[in-house]
Structure formats: structure tokens, C-alpha cells
Design a protein around this motif. Structure first.
Motif, short mmCIF file in Angstrom:
data_model
loop_
_atom_site.label_atom_id
_atom_site.label_comp_id
_atom_site.label_asym_id
_atom_site.label_seq_id
_atom_site.Cartn_x
_atom_site.Cartn_y
_atom_site.Cartn_z
N MET B 481 35.81 36.52 38.96
CA MET B 481 36.12 37.91 40.03
C MET B 481 37.18 38.51 39.43
SD MET B 481 33.82 37.94 42.22
CE MET B 481 34.11 39.60 42.68
N ILE B 482 38.29 37.85 39.16
CA ILE B 482 39.58 38.35 38.74
C ILE B 482 39.39 38.96 37.35
CG2 ILE B 482 41.84 38.16 38.12
CD1 ILE B 482 41.85 35.58 39.82
N LEU B 483 38.98 38.46 36.60
CA LEU B 483 38.67 39.20 35.18
C LEU B 483 37.46 40.20 35.35
CD1 LEU B 483 38.82 36.19 32.79
CD2 LEU B 483 40.38 37.80 33.26
N PHE B 484 36.44 40.13 36.12
CA PHE B 484 35.42 41.11 36.17
C PHE B 484 35.78 42.18 36.77
CE2 PHE B 484 31.13 42.14 38.26
CZ PHE B 484 30.82 42.85 37.00
N GLY B 485 36.40 41.88 38.08
CA GLY B 485 36.58 43.16 39.09
C GLY B 485 37.52 44.19 38.35
N GLY B 486 38.15 44.22 37.47
CA GLY B 486 38.77 45.36 36.69
C GLY B 486 37.86 46.34 36.32
N LEU B 493 31.13 50.13 47.16
CA LEU B 493 30.70 51.27 47.25
C LEU B 493 29.77 51.69 45.85
CD1 LEU B 493 33.54 53.48 48.79
CD2 LEU B 493 31.41 52.35 50.15
N ASP B 494 30.41 51.41 44.70
CA ASP B 494 29.96 51.99 43.53
C ASP B 494 30.12 50.61 42.79
OD1 ASP B 494 29.11 52.94 41.15
OD2 ASP B 494 30.39 54.73 41.24
N ASN B 495 29.21 49.90 42.15
CA ASN B 495 29.31 48.79 41.71
C ASN B 495 29.08 48.99 40.10
OD1 ASN B 495 30.36 47.24 43.64
ND2 ASN B 495 28.49 46.17 44.17
N SER B 496 29.05 50.11 39.75
CA SER B 496 28.90 50.35 38.33
C SER B 496 30.00 50.05 37.53
CB SER B 496 28.63 52.10 37.91
OG SER B 496 29.65 52.80 38.57
N LEU B 497 29.84 49.54 36.31
CA LEU B 497 30.79 49.12 35.20
C LEU B 497 31.67 50.57 34.71
CD1 LEU B 497 29.28 46.12 33.39
CD2 LEU B 497 30.71 46.23 35.63
N THR B 498 32.83 50.30 34.60
CA THR B 498 33.81 51.28 33.99
C THR B 498 34.89 50.84 33.20
OG1 THR B 498 35.19 53.09 34.63
CG2 THR B 498 34.88 51.56 36.28
N LEU B 499 35.67 51.53 32.68
CA LEU B 499 36.96 51.01 31.74
C LEU B 499 38.20 51.84 32.72
CD1 LEU B 499 36.13 50.44 28.02
CD2 LEU B 499 36.75 48.96 29.66
N ASP B 500 37.88 52.60 33.27
CA ASP B 500 38.83 53.52 34.22
C ASP B 500 39.88 53.04 34.43
OD1 ASP B 500 37.03 55.75 33.38
OD2 ASP B 500 36.60 56.07 35.68
N HIS B 501 39.85 51.90 35.27
CA HIS B 501 40.89 51.31 35.61
C HIS B 501 42.11 50.96 34.63
CE1 HIS B 501 39.10 51.46 39.39
NE2 HIS B 501 38.17 50.53 39.18
N TYR B 502 41.50 50.19 33.41
CA TYR B 502 42.27 49.79 32.37
C TYR B 502 42.78 50.92 31.74
CZ TYR B 502 40.79 45.01 32.47
OH TYR B 502 40.96 43.76 33.13
N ALA B 503 42.14 52.14 31.66
CA ALA B 503 42.65 53.15 30.93
C ALA B 503 43.77 53.76 32.03
CB ALA B 503 41.43 54.26 31.03
#
Ligand SMILES: Nc1ncnc2c1ncn2[C@@H]1O[C@H](COP(=O)(O)OP(=O)(O)O)[C@@H](O)[C@H]1O
Ligand SMILES: [Mg+2]
Lengths: 353, 747
Positions: B481-486, B493-503
Motif C-alpha cells: 500500500m505504501i509503495l503503491f499508494g503514492g 474516489l478516483d483510483n486511477s494511476l498518476t505520477l502527480d503526487h511524485y511530481a
């Protein structure tokens, strides 16, 4: 050339306490320059403590220590002009033998290059030329011991201290190494203080022996003095086994005294004895046994053991049990033989304590 | 040739020179903008705020500093005294009076004159007070400590070894400043008002507060006080993690479980996991918008509840967090039971079950008790998980925090709560120390103990597997979860994948040809790295030096010294945090808001670990090695440098890595001490969580974990072992960070 400057050592009324326990009571001792003096005594008598006080690894509770005439009582170990060979050798396992030997020189401020040259010389001195690159773990026990000696000697200390230097070697090597140490000491002429609990070793290497007991000096003298004229039953027994026999001193004339054991009379060195009851230390090999049904000093063999080059007997007599060593293996006497006990000329001494 | 005397004179000359330098050439008092910014240079030496000690006396009415100058002069007289005993005595005297005087005047004279009413009455009132101590004053204090030590050494203390005496004196001085002074200030702070005046009202009000002591939940009211809740939680956590730890240990040593390597890997986790991360991951699973909660609600129509936010959630998070530690402690214990005893029992007609209950388990009992107490202390001290999951159901550590940062702003309350927490943990620590000391039956002999451990009785074997396997899977899921959650847009609400948080956290841009760190996390990330990098070597150095002194030197009070040090480990981080801000917010030492306070906090909080590791490693080094070095003319300093340190390399690495990692992951003390300028990663992440920015928080946390794994791995690679090929004496020293943790927790 490595030339230690032999210094003298003086202990003046030194006492050492560990908490409430007194390890050394009022020790006074003088060691002449160039001598090899052995501290001998049973385990726990304070030999190591004495040596460590000399090295500066322990400080006396009271009293003074002088090395080469200078009071060093308050000096830390690294400021004293002595060096020490440890029982475990204490070679630094992460340094080559050469670096081990050069370590002290560099500590004392010598340039690295010069220190290594002298270290090389030190290794040569103990017969390890060319072994400098090896780690201690790559050397045999005897070689490690020699590195430890070289490491101590290259500092050209006034006094070399050795704490049971042979105890980690096997029996065969021990004899060889102790001869080497003694030769080196006589060749270079340094002062050495040598600790051991083994009287053979002490007899073999020493100029003088100091016997210690319970934190005090029991007797001090040349090997010969101690062996032939022990001051007490303890020393007689410690310096090779001895039978302690009650006797009567009949008369004293000059250097000799006449004593009587049972009905047997014998002449021994008087050593200031006075007429009256006394004690006699008799070496096991100074007793003769002859089969006889009646004798001036009769005994009866209770036990006999054949040991190849000699026979050991236990003999029950009127003054107690005697331990006898007889080289005459060809006529071994069986147990339950009645014998006449006699004394040889040497190996018998009157003792005071 | 008398090198000894030269040596003594040289070090004295250097120290005296330093003292004169401190008195004449650098500002005596604290510089507002920081000493190292050198903003004080233009005003130097005339202005009152930046003047050196001498000018403070002559021009600015700080006449009392004349005593310090006088003591320096006395030391100067000692330098030319011939008689060694008198010289030593003079040095001891000047050093002792100097340190005592500096301490006293610092405490007694504050910003606006006498700080104590009694001195007002005894002496005339002061027209002007003084600011906090600065570089000049601190350097002078150091000089006096050194003079004092050299004097003692010249009088024969510690066999005349100045390095050792000075180290002991400095350590005691530092520990007094950074451990005892803050804790003492906090105790006093409980009885003080805001302005520092004595007022026991706050203490009496708080210590009787029903919110702390109410037994409502037992007596039929609504809720128990926070003290009882914390205690109850600690007992439950300790119980839970001990049982789990024991189950893991049994599986690892007495079954044919196929993934034993994986079990060992578990032990590294608590070192690299920031303490609140488990709580965070649990939120992603079971929180109101958690994956599991959502699934249950859509599949079975189960109403999403808030059960996780409270004691239950904290308990689960803590058991997850502390099971690896307990496992680490217990595996040693379980392995330590000699197989031959179990075999003996079997030859005495006992079956496996009886052997386990009557022989193996009783032999493990002290170890189990130890693991329990460690779990207890850890739970009490835990701050991260309760902060993330506690909601309004706080525990002592979070209540302390809210007492100072929240709208309450009641330092006296914080101090009272901290005292209660401290009482709990110290009691557990003392119990561990006295009740368990000498009760270690573990029978590791070092000789090859032939024979193998007997297998567990069948029902027990099934039992431990039932506990271990799901728990392991659970742990794997949590870390997944920790590695994936980011990478998930908005949880629930919206479980689509994104790099936004890292960005958002870690973006970099090229602007006008220069690299600019635009991510929000960079600032705190680099601060964290910087502070961790500074404090790790200091921690290792102080820790190992202490270990050297404890193991190798005998001095009066050594046991007390060791005990006090180890006790400081039982002080929860929150308590340290609150006591640091209470102590270092006002003269004589002002450090809040600086990097210095963070570094000091890390060094003295993590030092006991270095001490433990150092003690363990150093007791395996034959003492005759040091002694040989001494008799070979080396000073203690050279001995430490050339002989001890090289042989302790593995322990040093372990201490370095451990203190580095701890500086990155810890939160409890840090959160009190960070400032806008020096914000640390963990407290920044907690801030993100409080703002509901889970995505970025998780991304940042996983980044930290990855960074730490890389660091630990590269350290292991870098520090190859040096081959000594000498018996185990040296080989046995190789301690990886994880066994170090075990030792530290177990002792
Ligand atoms: N550091 C110490 N602390 C307490 N007692 C010691 C210490 N060193 C030696 N002793 C005690 O002093 C006595 C003499 O020890 P030591 O000099 O080592 O004897 P040995 O003659 O066998 O070398 C022993 O009883 C020993 O237990
Ligand atoms: Mg000895």
C-alpha cells in the motif's frame, strides 16, 4: 643496532589495593641494571599486578617506583621507559608484523621510513627477517611471540617486562623460546623482569628470583640460593617438591649442624639454626632407601610407580609420609617392603618457617 | 628526554590560548542572526551585543565576568608553577570554579537582571541583564572543563591519562546540558507560569484533571482518562507484539517454514519505516475511504465506520510496527535455549509438549518479559501512529503535543503530562533493569552445541503458523500500500494511476539554465539529509567514545554514568521534545529554531544505541591490545585512533547507519523542534496528512523508505570486511545494523 640502555628498578614500600582487597602489601625490591629477575609465585599472588605497576598500567595505592633512578610513580604508561611483552602477545591483528614492530617507534615520534627500517632490524634480531609483511594471524604461535619481543625491544627500553611469555606455547617450543629470550637478554644486556609461575622456567632463565606469596615477597635470591637454602617450607615446596620433616638440631658448630631424625643423625649446613626442634626440607631425590627389617630411621613402602627413568615411592615413616624419587630403576622395590631411610649429602636444608 | 612534560605543557598552552581567544576575540553573547553568518563582524568589537568578554567587563557593565577572567589567569599561573602537585591543584581549582561560575551566572542573570529573587535581595539589583550565552561563553566553558581535566590528570587521576579524563568530563558536561538540564527544566516548568514565575496552580490543576485520571470507563461513566488509556494501550500492544514476535521466532527456528529468509527481512523494516507510515497505510485500507472499507460497503452494504480512528486502530498499527522488534529480541532468546537441554528432557521420557512447556518455555521466560517491556516502552513513546489515527482519542504523547501547539497552549499541562509519561516509561525501564538482570538463562556457550532444536508439538506448530502467515501477508499488503499508494489519484474516489503526487513533491525544472528544485518536498528533504549527515558522525563518535570509557576505564560513578545514559533512552521522544523547548527557549542557552537544537536532539537521543553497539563490540576486543599500545608509547588518543577504531569498523558503520536513519525517520521529538527554516521530512509529512494530502504524504514516505534502503545497502557494500584471519575475537565483531537494534532493545 638495537641497544637497550639497561636501567635499574626500585620499588619502595609499594602497596596496591583494589577496592577493599589488598593485592600487594608493602613491597620493596631493587633490581640491578642488566639483570634478568623473575617474579615467581602461585597464581593470584600479585606478580602481574607488580609488573603492571612497573609498566604504568596500574598505579600504586602508596609507595614509590623508580626506573633508572627516576621517580615514575605518577607517570602514565606511555611516558615510561619500559616496554612489555604480554601474555597474549597483544599483537594488533589489523597490522602486519612490521607495522606492529614499528608502532611504538612511530608513537614515540620517529619518522615512518626510519621506524620501518628499525623495525626490520628488530625482526632480524628475533630471526624473523623477511616476515614483516605477514599479519599476526599468518604466523605461528612461536613467531607471534617473537614479534611481540621485537616490538618491545626496538624501543630500546631501560627495562623489558615479560608476563608469562611462554604460557601460550606448547611444551616443546617453550624450552627453545626461553633459551632464546635468555640469550638475547645476555647479548644485548638489558634489564628484564620476567613473570612466571613455573619454577623450572624461573631456574632456567634468571639471574635472580623473587618468590611472591599473597602479595608479598617470600624470598629473594639467586636460583641456587632458593633451591638449596629455602627460607620456608612454602619455598622449599614451591622450588621443586620437598618433604618437610620434623627434626632435632643436636649441636651447631660453625657452618654445620648435626640433626637427628628418628634415630638417624646427619650433618647439614647450619644456616643460623639453634639447638632444639626444627624442620628439614628434603628433596625427593636426596633420600636413599635400602631394604632392611630394622634401621635407625625405618620406613615402609606404601606405593611404588615405575616411570621409565626413575621410580617414585611413597614411604610411611615415624614422622610422616615421604615422597622419594630413586633413579635406580633396575632394583625397583615392591610395595610393603620395609626399608632403611637415609639422606644424601645434598638437597637437604634446615628451614626456619 | 622528557616528552611527558613537553606534552603536558603543550596541551595546556593550546587550551590557554583558546581561552584567551574566546575571551578577547569572539562575541561573548549569542548573536541573533547566528554566529556563523558573521553578520556581527561590522559591529565587532565595540557594540554591546557583539563585544567579546573583556569588553563586556570594561565597557558594558558585565562586571561579574571578571571572575571567569580571573580563573583563566589562575590557570596561567599554574602553567609556570614548577611543583607538579600544586600545578595540578591550581588547574583543577581554576577549571572547576570557572565552569561552576559560568553555569551559575548564566542561570542567575537573565535578560533583565537577576533571575532569582533571592539574589536580588543578597546583592544589589542589576541595572542591566544579559542575553544568552554565545560562542565566547561556550568556548570558555569548554576551556574550563579542559583545564579541570588536565589538572586532575596531572594529579594522577585515571593513571594520569589526560585524554580519558577530558573525555569523561566533557561527556558528563554534555549529557548534563542536553539530557538532565532539559528534563530538569521541564520538571520545574510544571510549576511555572508563562513568564517563568513560580506558580503551582497550573500543576495542581492539571495533575488532578479528570481528563487524565478519570476511571469513567470502568466505573460506568463514559471515558477513562488519558493516562489510563495510554497504559491500557501499552499493555495491549506489548502483549500483542510479544505474542506475535514469539510466534515468528518459533516459526523461524523450530519449524520447516519455507520463507525464513523473508522473516529475517522483516527485522529491517522498523528501522527504515517512519513511525506514522503504518498508520497511514492502515487508513488507506480501513479508513472511511479505504479500499477494504469501500469493498465491504459495496459488496455487503456494510456502513463505512470510523472504528479505525481510535484505540483499536492505534493498537493494530503499533502491533504491526513493533512485532519486528519483538521478533528480533525473541529470536535470540529462542535460539539461545540449548538443544541439549531439550534432548535431555526427551531422554527423561518427556514428550514434545511437556518438553516445550516445562523446559523450553520457562527458559525463554526472561526474554519474553524483556520483549514485553520493550513493547510497552515503545508503545508509550509512539507518537506517529496516534497522531495519524488517534483523532480525539489521544494518548499521552499526542496530548503533550496538543497542549503546547494547539489552542490550549498550556506548557504547565504539557509538562505534567510529560512527567506522567516519563514515570510510566521509567518504571518499565527500571523493572526491565532490576527485575530481569541476572535472569538470563539463555545458554549460548560459544562451543558448538551439538544437537538440533526439537520440533514444536503439532497443535502449537499449527497455532503459530495460523498467527504468522496471515500477519506476514498483512505486512506485505501494508508495505505494498505504501509503495503503491503514492501513484493513486485520490483514494476511494478516483483510483486511477498518476505520477502527480511524485511530481508535486519532487519535481525539478531547468530555469534559465539552472536546476531549480520546484517540488514541495525538496526543502525539507535536503534539510533532513543535511541534519542527518551532520548528526550521524557526531552520534557515532559520542556513542563510541562513551562505550570506550564505560568498557575500558574504571572511575568512581561509572555505573551511575552508564545507568543515567541508558535511562535517557527510556525517555520518550515527546518528553525530550517538550523539555528541549522548555529549556532552550530562554537564557542561558537559546537554541530553539536553529539547526543546532535538532542536531543536539538527535545526537543525545540516538547516542545510547551507539553506546550499546560499541560496548558489545569493544568487550570482544582484548584489553591487552590497548595496554600494549600504551606501553608502546602511544597516548590514549593514538590508541583509540590506530588500534581501537580500525578494529571496531563494523560497529562504527552500524552506529553511523543507524543514527543517520533514525535522524531521518524520527518524528516525536522533532515535531516540537522544527522551524520554518529547518523543517524535517517527517514533520512535513505529518503536516501533509493533517491537510488531508494523503497522496503526496505517501509518495514522500515511500521515497524516504527507498532512500534509506539505498543508503543502508550501499553502506554494507562500501564497508567490506577486512580480513584478519585471527580467531573469532575479531571476526565476531561484524554487526549489521539489525542485530545492533536487537542488542539495544534487548539489554
Ligand atoms: N583489576 C583488578 N581488580 C580487582 N582485583 C584484582 C585486579 N587485578 C588483580 N586483582 C587481584 O589481585 C590479586 C593478584 O592478581 P595478579 O597480580 O593478577 O596475580 P598473578 O600473580 O596470578 O599474576 C588476585 O587476587 C586478583 O584477583
Ligand atoms: Mg598473572
Amino acid at each position: 643496532m638495537i641497544t637497550p640502555r639497561a636501567g635499574s628498578v626500585v620499588f619502595q614500600h609499594v602497596r596496591k589495593q583494589f577496592g577493599a582487597f589488598t593485592a600487594i602489601h608493602d613491597l620493596s625490591l631493587t633490581i640491578e641494571p642488566g639483570q634478568l629477575v623473575t617474579l615467581l609465585g602461585p597464581s593470584g599472588c600479585g606478580k602481574t599486578t607488580t609488573l603492571r605497576m612497573l609498566a604504568g598500567l596500574e598505579h600504586p595505592t602508596s609507595g614509590q617506583i623508580l626506573i633508572g633512578g627516576k621517580d615514575v610513580t605518577m607517570l602514565p604508561a606511555n611516558e615510561r621507559d619500559v616496554s612489555m611483552v604480554f601474555q597474549s602477545y597483544a599483537l594488533f591483528p589489523h597490522m602486519s608484523s612490521l607495522d606492529n614492530v614499528a608502532y611504538g617507534l612511530e608513537s614515540a615520534g620517529m619518522k615512518r621510513k626510519e621506524a620501518r627500517e628499525r623495525a626490520e632490524e628488530g625482526l632480524k634480531l628475533v630471526g624473523l627477517a623477511g616476515m614483516g609483511a605477514r599479519l599476526p594471524a599468518e604466523l605461528s604461535g612461536g613467531q607471534q611471540q617473537r614479534v611481540a619481543v621485537a616490538r618491545a625491544l626496538v624501543l630500546e627500553p631501560q627495562v623489558l617486562l615479560l608476563d608469562e611469555p611462554l604460557s601460550n606455547l606448547d611444551a616443546r617450543l617453550r624450552r627453545q623460546v626461553r633459551t632464546e629470550i635468555r640469550e638475547l637478554q645476555q647479548r644485548l644486556g638489558f634489564t628484564a623482569v620476567y613473570v612466571t609461575h613455573d619454577q623450572d622456567e624461573a631456574l632456567a632463565v634468571s639471574d635472580r628470583i623473587v618468590i611472591m606469596k599473597d602479595g608479598a615477597i617470600a624470598q629473594e635470591g639467586s636460583p641456587r640460593d632458593l633451591y638449596e637454602a629455602p627460607a620456608s617450607a612454602f619455598i622449599a615446596d614451591f622450588m621443586g617438591e620437598a618433604n618437610v620433616v620434623a627434626c632435632d638440631v643436636l649441636s651447631v658448630d660453625g657452618a654445620d649442624a648435626t640433626i637427628r631424625v628418628g634415630a638417624l643423625e646427619h650433618r647439614v649446613p647450619s644456616r643460623n639454626a639453634r639447638p632444639g626442634p626444627a624442620k628439614l626440607a628434603v628433596r625427593p631425590n636426596a633420600i636413599t632407601l635400602e631394604p632392611a627389617s630394622s634401621a635407625a630411621f625405618p620406613g615402609r613402602i606404601t606405593h611404588a610407580a615405575y616411570l621409565g627413568d626413575h621410580v617414585e615411592y611413597e614411604v610411611e615413616t615415624g614422622t610422616g609420609r615421604l615422597f622419594v624419587v630413586d633413579p635406580a630403576v633396575e632394583r625397583a622395590l615392591p610395595p610393603a617392603t620395609d626399608v632403611a631411610v637415609g639422606f644424601k649429602g645434598r638437597g637437604i636444608a634446615l628451614i626456619n618457617g | 628526554m622528557d616528552t611527558g612534560k613537553d606534552n603536558r605543557n603543550r596541551r595546556l598552552d593550546i587550551t590557554l590560548g583558546l581561552g584567551i581567544f574566546a575571551f578577547l576575540l569572539i562575541p561573548w553573547y549569542r548573536i541573533e542572526g547566528g554566529f556563523l553568518s558573521f553578520g556581527w563582524l561590522p559591529g565587532f568589537p565595540g557594540e554591546a551585543s557583539v563585544a567579546p568578554g573583556l569588553l563586556q567587563i570594561l565597557l558594558h557593565g558585565r562586571w561579574w565576568l571578571v571572575i571567569a577572567a580571573l580563573m583563566l589567569a589562575v590557570a596561567g599561573v599554574a602553567r609556570i608553577t614548577k611543583d607538579p602537585r600544586r600545578r595540578g591543584a591550581l588547574l583543577v581549582l581554576s577549571g572547576a570554579i570557572g565552569v561552576l561560575f559560568l553555569t551559575l551566572q548564566g542561570l542567575a542573570i537573565g535578560y533583565s537582571g537577576w533571575a532569582w529573587t533571592i539574589s536580588d535581595r543578597l546583592f544589589a539589583a542589576l541595572p542591566d541583564g544579559q542575553p544568552s550565552m554565545g560562542a565566547g561563553a561556550m568556548l570558555s566553558a569548554l576551556v574550563f572543563v579542559l583545564l579541570f581535566s588536565f589538572g586532575l590528570a596531572e594529579r594522577g587521576a585515571m593513571k594520569g591519562d589526560a585524554f580519558v579524563v577530558a573525555s569523561i568530563a566533557l561527556l558528563i558536561f554534555l549529557v548534563a546540558i542536553f539530557v538532565f538540564y532539559p528534563v530538569g527544566s521541564m520538571l520545574i516548568g510544571a510549576f511555572q507560569d508563562f513568564d517563568g514565575s513560580l506558580n503551582p496552580a497550573g500543576f495542581t490543576r492539571n495533575i488532578q484533571d479528570p481528563a487524565i485520571w478519570s476511571l469513567g470507563c470502568v466505573l460506568g461513566g463514559d471515558r477513562c482518562g488519558v493516562a489510563w488509556r495510554t497504559l491500557w494501550l501499552a499493555i495491549m500492544t506489548a502483549g500483542g507484539s510479544t505474542i506475535m514476535g514469539l510466534a515468528f521466532a518459533l516459526v523461524a527456528t523450530r519449524t520447516r517454514f519455507p520463507f525464513k529468509k523473508g522473516l529475517r527481512l522483516l527485522t529491517v523494516l522498523p528501522i527504515i519505516t517512519p513511525p506514522f507510515v503504518i498508520g497511514l497505510a492502515l487508513t488507506l485500507l480501513f479508513g472511511r475511504a479505504g479500499v477494504v472499507t469501500e469493498a465491504l460497503s459495496s459488496l455487503f452494504g456494510i456502513e463505512p465506520g470510523r472504528w479505525l480512528y481510535g484505540m483499536t486502530g492505534i493498537w493494530i498499527a503499533q502491533v504491526l510496527s513493533f512485532t519486528p522488534i519483538s521478533f528480533l529480541v525473541l529470536i535470540g532468546v529462542v535460539e539461545g535455549v540449548s538443544p541439549s537441554m531439550e534432548e535431555a528432557s526427551q531422554t527423561l521420557r518427556a514428550d514434545r509438549w511437556r518438553t516445550f512447556w516445562r523446559v523450553s518455555l520457562p527458559l525463554m521466560k526472561p526474554g519474553i518479559a524483556n520483549a514485553f517491556l520493550i513493547g510497552f516502552i515503545e508503545s508509550m513513546a509512539d507518537f506517529g501512529n496516534p497522531l495519524v489515527l488517534g483523532g480525539s482519542h489521544g494518548v499521552l504523547s499526542t496530548e503533550i503535543f496538543f497542549a503546547v501547539v494547539g489552542s490550549q497552549n498550556d506548557p504547565s499541562r504539557a509538562a505534567v503530562l510529560a512527567i506522567i509519561l516519563l514515570c510510566f516509561t521509567l518504571t518499565a525501564f527500571l523493572a526491565q533493569r532490576y527485575w530481569l538482570s541476572g535472569k538470563n538463562f539463555a545458554t549460548v556457550t560459544g562451543k558448538g552445541d551439538s544437537g538440533a532444536h526439537i520440533a514444536l508439538p503439532r497443535p502449537l506448530s499449527i497455532g503459530v503458523h495460523v498467527l504468522v502467515v496471515p500477519w506476514m501477508l498483512f505486512t506485505v499488503v501494508i508495505y505494498g500500500m505504501i509503495l503503491f499508494g503514492g501513484f493513486v489519484k485520490t483514494w476511494g474516489l478516483d483510483n486511477s494511476l498518476t505520477l502527480d503526487h511524485y511530481a508535486r513533491a519532487f519535481s525539478v525544472e531547468m530555469r534559465d539554465g539552472v536546476l531549480s528544485w520546484t517540488g514541495v518536498a525538496w526543502n525539507s528533504f535536503w534539510t533532513t539529509m543535511e541534519i542527518a549527515l551532520i548528526s550521524a558522525p557526531l552520534t557515532a563518535a559520542v556513542g563510541l567514545l562513551t562505550a570506550y570509557i564505560i568498557v575500558r576505564q574504571k572511575f568512581v560513578g561509572r555505573n551511575v554514568f552508564e545507568f543515567a545514559l541508558m535511562m535517557s533512552f527510556a525517555i520518550p521522544g515527546t518528553v525530550i521534545g517538550i523539555s528541549y523547548i522548555m529549556a532552550f527557549n530562554l537564557p542561558p542557552l537559546e537554541m530553539t529554531g536553529t539547526a543546532l537544537i535538532l542536531i543536539a536532539c538527535f545526537v543525545f537521543r540516538n547516542m545510547p544505541v551507539g553506546v550499546r553497539g560499541g560496548i558489545a563490540a569493544m568487550s570482544q576486543l582484548d584489553k591487552s591490545l590497548d595496554e600494549a599500545s600504551l606501553t608502546l608509547r602511544a597516548t590514549s588518543l593514538r590508541t583509540v585512533r590506530k588500534v581501537i577504531l580500525p578494529l571496531l569498523r563494523p560497529a562504527i558503520t552500524a552506529a553511523l547507519v543507524y543514527s543517520f536513519v533514525r535522524a531521518i525517520t524520527s518524528i516525536s521529538a522533532v515535531i516540537f523542534l522544527v522551524s520554518a527554516e529547518y523543517n524535517m521530512a517527517t514533520s512535513y509529512i505529518v503536516g501533509l496528512v493533517e491537510n488531508g494530502e494523503y497522496g503526496v504524504a505517501i509518495a514522500y514516505s515511500s521515497m524516504l523508505i527507498v532512500v534509506m534502503i539505498v543508503i543502508i545497502a550501499s553502506f554494507q557494500l562500501l564497508v567490506g570486511e577486512r580480513r584478519l584471519r585471527r580467531e573469532n575475537r575479531v571476526a565476531g565483531l561484524t554487526t549489521a545494523p539489525s542485530p545492533l537494534l536487537a542488542q539495544e532493545k534487548a539489554a
